[in-house]
Design an enzyme around this catalytic site. Structure first.
Site, PDB file in Angstrom:
ATOM      1  N   VAL A 134      -7.491  -0.279  43.567  1.00 47.03           N
ATOM      2  CA  VAL A 134      -7.791  -1.710  43.359  1.00 47.03           C
ATOM      3  C   VAL A 134      -8.187  -2.368  44.680  1.00 47.03           C
ATOM      4  O   VAL A 134      -7.446  -2.317  45.669  1.00 47.03           O
ATOM      5  CB  VAL A 134      -6.573  -2.461  42.773  1.00 47.03           C
ATOM      6  CG1 VAL A 134      -6.893  -3.935  42.559  1.00 47.03           C
ATOM      7  CG2 VAL A 134      -6.119  -1.822  41.468  1.00 47.03           C
ATOM      8  N   LYS A 207      -9.250  -2.124  37.055  1.00 50.82           N
ATOM      9  CA  LYS A 207      -8.380  -2.568  38.164  1.00 50.82           C
ATOM     10  C   LYS A 207      -7.370  -3.600  37.667  1.00 50.82           C
ATOM     11  O   LYS A 207      -6.216  -3.612  38.088  1.00 50.82           O
ATOM     12  CB  LYS A 207      -9.244  -3.146  39.287  1.00 50.82           C
ATOM     13  CG  LYS A 207     -10.077  -2.066  39.979  1.00 50.82           C
ATOM     14  CD  LYS A 207     -11.197  -2.650  40.801  1.00 50.82           C
ATOM     15  CE  LYS A 207     -11.940  -1.579  41.578  1.00 50.82           C
ATOM     16  NZ  LYS A 207     -13.242  -2.013  42.067  1.00 50.82           N
TER      17      LYS A 207
HETATM   18  N1  HSE Z   1     -17.547   0.393  42.343  1.00 51.88           N
HETATM   19  C1  HSE Z   1     -16.406  -0.246  42.898  1.00 51.88           C
HETATM   20  C2  HSE Z   1     -16.794  -1.606  43.416  1.00 51.88           C
HETATM   21  C3  HSE Z   1     -15.828   0.598  44.003  1.00 51.88           C
HETATM   22  O1  HSE Z   1     -17.994  -1.882  43.561  1.00 51.88           O
HETATM   23  O2  HSE Z   1     -15.913  -2.410  43.691  1.00 51.88           O
HETATM   24  C4  HSE Z   1     -14.515   0.085  44.526  1.00 51.88           C
HETATM   25  O3  HSE Z   1     -13.508   0.221  43.590  1.00 51.88           O
END
Ligand code: HSE
Ligand code: NDP
Length: 436
Positions: A134, A207
């Site tokens: 997260v 998350k």
């Molecule tokens: N793809 C995710 C983002 C990576 O852009 O936040 C980090 O968790």
């Protein structure tokens, strides 16, 4: 005999794997001084072990076989950084069976299969660290788990997807095009393997599932989280937001209301002076409100090799400390020894202020028909904006509402969208109003 070193193996030598390896190698001294023993990166496994990752690996062994790490009796901590569900879940469960601790950044896996993994780790008497899952480099899970453990958490509001924040920032500040900026975010290693997870809010919801579980000690069914992404946000809405003194951000929100939990992800208009509204680019920020501490804010890079590697290595150090102190399991994996199932509130029941953009004919009586339906459904207007005049053509009309119940808004819009003077579906963006 006292343990002399903590041995680790990384599975997945991509963006985060590379950052993690670099930190373990280049910051070995400070890590050893903090821990009181060295952390030795023994092996890295990836499907491609030929590609130069730009790190001097020294004695680290590269292998294409994850099994070599999972079954190595010397390895204490397995770091899973391949992402996805399969074979990541099987790898983690196998590591547990082999009495190895695991660190992962895999929020998709935790959001969907977390309960099974937490139980398996506890049964095996090992730890599962997931700080990196997260908000990248922000130590938000440690803060909720430990720093704020004295509090009833009232709410958490956050920008937790770097890719979306990067896209919205460049659309807002530089007038750039969505697709073009998404490609940039992918090139910089911010985006998920499937970027739909980012732009449709799924990654933020993953998350949020982890955060909600840690904040309230409740298991969360991922499907119960309302999820809406940024793919339908248009330059027109960004411009209207600017005119009204707002910025559009993708927010993940969890809060306790009358004993139930609200857990939702959606684009949100925030007054441009709000601290979270000023968070730009790949940066993430979370506002956590506790009953004792009041408001707190956390800010930092939410994606990328080194920030995420920083969070991964923090878990390795924490596990190393427990191993060296003979106190594995001191801190429960889910942050609560006594968990209770709390109900996730239906989206229909939430209240919010709303930005509504209608596409309506610019002629007498149209506004009163729209406001009539809104009024009938207990929705009152706080301000209105119309740009341009076109006889006999639909023009955008924006109305900002006072606080209303989502169910009422949906019902009203169902009726309004059918009016002959309205063309196309009304755009709805929830607003966190400064007056609340
Ligand atoms: N793809 C995710 C983002 C990576 O852009 O936040 C980090 O968790
Ligand atoms: P990458 O795609 O860059 O890296 C994953 C690596 O794992 C690739 O090199 C891939 O090889 C390799 N891999 C795939 N399957 C296996 C396997 N069976 N055995 C060994 N290696 C394998 O992903 P990221 O580093 O970006 O992400 C990793 C995890 O971290 C994900 O869970 C992601 O959600 C999470 N995360 C990512 C962040 C970021 O900023 N990128 C931030 C926070 C969390 P190949 O390319 O050949 O498939």
């Amino acid at each position: 005999m006292a343990k002399k070193a903590i041995n680790v193996g990384i599975i997945g030598f991509g963006t985060v794997g590379t950052g993690t390896a670099r930190i373990l190698i280049e910051n070995a001294d400070i890590i050893q001084r903090r821990l009181g023993a060295p952390v030795v990166l023994k092996k890295i496994s990836d499907l491609d072990v030929k590609r130069d990752r730009g790190i001097a690996l020294g004695n680290v062994q590269l292998t294409t076989s994850a099994q070599e790490i999972l079954t190595d009796p010397d390895i204490d901590v397995v770091i899973e950084l391949i992402g996805g569900y399969k074979p990541a879940k099987e790898f983690i469960l196998e590591a547990f069976r082999n009495k190895k601790h695991v660190v992962t950044a895999n929020k998709a896996l935790l959001a969907v299969h977390g309960e099974e993994l937490y139980a398996a780790a506890e049964k095996a008497g090992v730890t599962l660290g997931y700080e990196a899952s997260v908000a990248g480099g922000i130590p938000i899970l440690a803060a909720v788990r430990s720093g704020l453990a004295a509090n009833n958490i009232e709410s958490i509001y956050g920008i937790v997807n770097g890719t979306c924040n990067y896209i919205l920032t460049l659309m807002t500040n530089a007038g750039r095009k969505f697709d073009e900026v998404l490609k940039e975010a992918q090139a910089m290693g911010y985006a998920e393997a499937d970027p739909t997870f980012d732009i449709e809010g799924i990654d933020s919801a993953h998350k949020l599932a982890v955060l909600t579980m840690l904040a309230y000690g409740t298991p969360v069914k991922f499907d119960d989280i309302y999820t809406e992404g940024i793919s339908k946000i248009t330059p027109l809405d960004i411009d209207f937001a600017k005119d009204l003194g707002y910025k559009i951000k993708l927010l993940a929100i969890t809060k306790k209301v009358n004993g139930e939990i609200e857990a939702r992800v959606h684009p949100t208009m925030l007054p441009e002076t709000y601290p979270i509204a000023t968070v730009d680019g790949v940066f993430n920020a979370l506002a956590v409100v506790g009953d004792a501490v009041g408001s707190t804010m956390f800010y930092g890079r939410g994606a990328g090799d080194m920030p995420t590697g920083s969070a991964v290595v923090s878990d390795v150090i924490s596990i190393g400390r427990d191993i060296l102190a003979g106190s594995v399991g001191r801190s429960p994996i889910t942050a609560f020894r006594d968990r209770k199932v709390l109900k996730i509130r239906k989206m229909d029941d939430i209240t919010s202020c709303y930005y509504l953009r209608f596409s309506a004919l610019d002629k007498p009586g149209v506004l009163s028909r729209i406001t009539g339906v809104l009024g009938k459904n207990n929705i009152s207007i706080s301000s209105m904006l119309q740009k341009g005049r076109k006889v006999d053509e639909a023009v955008p009309i924006v109305m900002m509402t006072h606080e209303a119940v989502e169910r009422d808004v949906r019902k009203a819009l169902e009726e309004i969208n059918k009016l002959d003077c309205v063309s196309g579906a009304t755009v709805v963006i929830r607003v966190e109003d400064g007056s609340k």
